[in-house]
Write a protein that holds these residues in place. Structure first.
Motif, mmCIF file in Angstrom:
data_model
loop_
_atom_site.group_PDB
_atom_site.id
_atom_site.type_symbol
_atom_site.label_atom_id
_atom_site.label_comp_id
_atom_site.label_asym_id
_atom_site.label_seq_id
_atom_site.Cartn_x
_atom_site.Cartn_y
_atom_site.Cartn_z
ATOM 1 N N SER A 1 -2.349 -0.418 -4.757
ATOM 2 C CA SER A 1 -3.218 -0.177 -3.616
ATOM 3 C C SER A 1 -2.748 1.109 -2.946
ATOM 4 O O SER A 1 -1.573 1.233 -2.586
ATOM 5 N N ALA B 1 -4.153 -2.318 7.088
ATOM 6 C CA ALA B 1 -3.772 -2.998 5.847
ATOM 7 C C ALA B 1 -2.987 -4.261 6.148
ATOM 8 O O ALA B 1 -3.190 -5.307 5.521
ATOM 9 N N SER C 1 -3.863 5.091 -0.761
ATOM 10 C CA SER C 1 -4.769 6.009 -0.055
ATOM 11 C C SER C 1 -4.194 7.407 -0.125
ATOM 12 O O SER C 1 -3.049 7.632 0.278
ATOM 13 N N HIS D 1 0.863 -1.182 0.000
ATOM 14 C CA HIS D 1 0.000 0.000 0.000
ATOM 15 C C HIS D 1 0.897 1.229 0.000
ATOM 16 O O HIS D 1 1.956 1.242 0.635
ATOM 17 N N GLU E 1 -9.811 2.675 2.092
ATOM 18 C CA GLU E 1 -10.372 3.529 1.052
ATOM 19 C C GLU E 1 -9.246 4.188 0.267
ATOM 20 O O GLU E 1 -8.128 4.356 0.762
ATOM 21 N N SER F 1 -13.166 4.112 9.754
ATOM 22 C CA SER F 1 -12.003 3.220 9.666
ATOM 23 C C SER F 1 -11.678 2.585 11.013
ATOM 24 O O SER F 1 -10.909 1.627 11.088
ATOM 25 N N LYS G 1 -9.701 -3.615 4.605
ATOM 26 C CA LYS G 1 -9.877 -2.846 3.381
ATOM 27 C C LYS G 1 -9.708 -1.358 3.669
ATOM 28 O O LYS G 1 -10.287 -0.835 4.617
#
Length: 294
Positions: free
Chosen positions: A155, A209, A157, A108, A216, A267, A214
């Motif tokens: 992946s 993560a 954010s 991520h 956003e 979250s 999951k």
């Protein structure tokens, strides 16, 4: 020969490793993670961080580091000045240099953006679904950077933080002390988040993560109260024992908008400082301690 049962060391790369990056390192180094900090002046890295000295604006400087690899990448860049050229150099060309150097897609990647990508100015309520049509060069460069992150198809954010305060930042206190508060009218809403909540929220997302949760693609990173600058400065004036005074110049830097943190809350993150009053208390204590020593 690999040792049976021994897990591979997790790697965190922080690009533009400053105050927030050092705060993250202080959380993950004790957990046994390998933390790399990429910045020009590596003398300012917290102890234990593996230094990567490079200027992201210089492709050769970044390339000299060799291929970059990490489980998680946090990009928290700072422009070299408040001009369009400085923002473009860092958030557009500089970011492109870094992305090109990442050899393997991370699990991520997090990009520290800003609520400056929103141009709304009529006390609008803003969330992650609101229109992004920035009318300032800073917001445009940040939005371009967000889009470059998304274009990797990794992946990711993008975290749109409000104004970051705390950790020895006395700018707002000094404005109040100098009698340079915003005039009572027009009412101007502002959005902020404490530095410790910036660190805490990014760490929360990394941990989520890592646990298979999951995430956003976009978060608005602000506290629970979009207060007017007048309310903030009036409260600070009381705490500092001074009169609320203004030189008559209204806020012109950003539009008045009220950002909400619904996704941050959903979250599972709990803010350490949910309002400006909570967050400025430790700032005031640090300021009083510093003036007592002077």
């Amino acid at each position: 020969m690999a040792v049976e049962g021994k897990s591979e060391q997790k790697k965190l790369l922080i690009v533009g490793c400053g105050d927030i990056g050092n705060g993250l390192a202080e959380l993950y180094l004790p957990q046994g993670w390998a933390v790399q900090g990429l910045r020009r002046n590596t003398a300012k890295l917290a102890p234990g961080i593996t230094a990567l000295a490079a200027d992201v604006c210089d492709p050769a400087s970044v390339a000299a580091l060799g291929p970059l690899r990490a489980d998680y990448v946090v990009v928290t860049l700072t422009p070299g000045g408040n001009k369009a050229e400085a923002y473009e150099a860092v958030f557009e060309r500089g970011l492109a240099n870094v992305l090109a150097a990442i050899a393997v897609p991370p699990k991520h990647i997090f990009f520290v953006s800003s609520t400056g990508v929103y141009a709304q100015a009529n006390h609008d309520i803003i969330d992650e679904t609101s229109e992004t049509a920035p009318d300032r060069f800073s917001g445009r460069s940040l939005l371009n950077a967000e889009q470059a992150i998304a274009a990797t198809a990794w992946s990711h954010s993008n975290i749109r933080f409000g104004g970051i305060y705390g950790s020895g930042r006395f700018f707002m206190l000094n404005k109040v002390l100098e009698g340079d508060c915003a005039p009572p009218q027009p009412l101007h809403y502002t959005n902020r988040i404490h530095r410790d909540d910036c660190v805490g929220f990014i760490a929360h997302l990394i941990d989520k993560a890592e646990a298979g949760g999951k995430l956003e693609n976009c978060y608005v990173g602000v506290d629970d109260e979009a207060a007017s600058i007048q309310d903030v400065q009036a409260w600070l004036a009381v705490q500092l024992g001074v009169t609320y005074a203004s030189k008559g110049e209204p806020i012109a830097r950003t539009g008045s908008k009220r950002c909400v943190n619904r996704r941050l809350r959903e979250s599972g993150y709990t803010l350490k400082y949910p309002t400006f009053r909570d967050g400025f208390e430790p700032v005031l204590r640090a300021w009083r301690a510093s003036t007592a020593k002077a």
